[in-house]
Scaffold this active site. Structure first.
Site, mmCIF file in Angstrom:
data_model
loop_
_atom_site.group_PDB
_atom_site.id
_atom_site.type_symbol
_atom_site.label_atom_id
_atom_site.label_comp_id
_atom_site.label_asym_id
_atom_site.label_seq_id
_atom_site.Cartn_x
_atom_site.Cartn_y
_atom_site.Cartn_z
ATOM 1 C CE LYS A 62 10.251 -3.606 4.329
ATOM 2 N NZ LYS A 62 8.953 -3.214 3.731
ATOM 3 C CD GLN B 266 5.949 -1.920 5.697
ATOM 4 O OE1 GLN B 266 6.884 -1.595 4.963
ATOM 5 N NE2 GLN B 266 5.682 -3.188 5.970
ATOM 6 C CG ASP C 71 6.939 -1.312 -1.816
ATOM 7 O OD1 ASP C 71 7.535 -2.331 -1.444
ATOM 8 O OD2 ASP C 71 6.385 -0.506 -1.039
#
Ligand code: GUN
Length: 293
Positions: A52, A96, A119
């Site tokens: 990413k 994450q 997210d």
């Protein structure tokens, strides 16, 4: 024989669109900023966050990864998030998953400012998605599956969609997306989970079957209606004696047999995975656009 849905090519289309938006922001003196937080040394998270961050740099984002030790307390992590929330040069914050078990994920994802929650995990964004309010951020993996369907010309209106898995990252938001009113949704959605009776019978009804429950090669050809669209979200590491690492990655779909029955199918890798990154960078660009209005 089915037609492959090329996630790499579709992700590239989206990156090209994002790059044009990034250039427009830069012309106004704004560089999208995306910060990643990784707690501990989960090997899969190391790989995902690395991919990413690399792609964000390629697209001209300002990005960095905060790597925190596994011993980090929840309070320390929340304090880091507070500081990033208060810093206007960061438009997106991504923590994450999975987090170590002593840290409550729900508390952490509720702390990220909703306008930086690229997210789509904050309860406000989850709620907006369910309510059909397009102001919020849509989680990247189900958002990416939705784009794959739209850009491959798979009709969702009136379609029987069966989603395997009820996780907060894929299953639940996927259902929220496809049940909405609208030309690119309007599906009849069923979620099949570990408490369901006869998963196979549900799967066989599906016009669109989305596998996201994390069981290696669970979906067999006998569970797929001929001509159905099959989307494989799974990433499972299984033993593979004789290979250099002794393991290999497989999806939730038994690809070789299912591709003989399906109408459209995602390869894995090269299907959903690249889309998650494409949607993350599109979401972050949007966060920067909204912050600079
Ligand atoms: N772990 C697996 N998928 C995701 C994702 O989309 N976002 C975050 N933050 N963690 C993940």
């Amino acid at each position: 024989m089915s037609q492959l849905i090329d996630g790499r090519a579709i992700a590239q289309q989206i990156h090209t669109e994002t790059a044009a938006r990034v250039a427009a922001l830069k012309a106004r003196g704004i560089q999208p900023g995306l910060v990643f937080i990784r707690v501990g040394e989960d090997p899969a998270s190391q790989v995902y966050v690395g991919m990413k961050e690399k792609k964000s740099a390629e697209l001209g984002f300002r990005s960095t990864t905060l790597v925190l030790p596994v011993s980090t307390t929840e309070a320390e992590l929340l304090a880091r998030i507070d500081a990033l929330n208060a810093d206007p040069s960061w438009h997106g914050i991504l923590v994450q998953a999975p987090l170590p078990s002593h840290i409550r994920s729900a508390t952490v994802y509720t702390r990220v400012a909703p306008e930086k929650d690229v997210d789509g995990f904050h309860p406000l964004n989850v709620g907006k998605l369910l309510l059909g309010d397009s102001d919020g951020f849509v989680p990247c993996t189900p958002g990416g599956v939705h784009e794959l369907l739209i850009r491959s010309g798979v009709r969702t209106e009136g379609a029987e969609v069966v989603i395997l898995g009820r996780g907060n990252i894929v299953g639940k938001p996927m259902a929220s997306i496809l049940m909405q009113k609208g030309r690119t949704a309007n599906s009849t959605v069923t979620i099949v989970h570990s408490g369901s009776r006869d998963a196979a019978a549900h799967c066989r009804r599906a016009d669109i079957l989305i596998a996201a429950m994390g069981v290696p090669e669970f979906v067999k050809a006998s569970m797929v209606k001929p001509g159905a669209t099959v989307i494989d979200v799974g990433v499972n590491r299984i033993p593979a004696p004789g290979t250099p690492t002794g393991t290999r990655l497989v999806g939730d779909v038994a690809f070789e047999e299912v591709k003989a029955v399906a109408g459209f199918i995602t390869p894995n890798p090269g299907g959903v995975g690249p889309m998650t990154i494409a949607m993350l960078l599109a979401n972050t660009t949007r966060a920067a656009e909204l912050a600079s209005r």
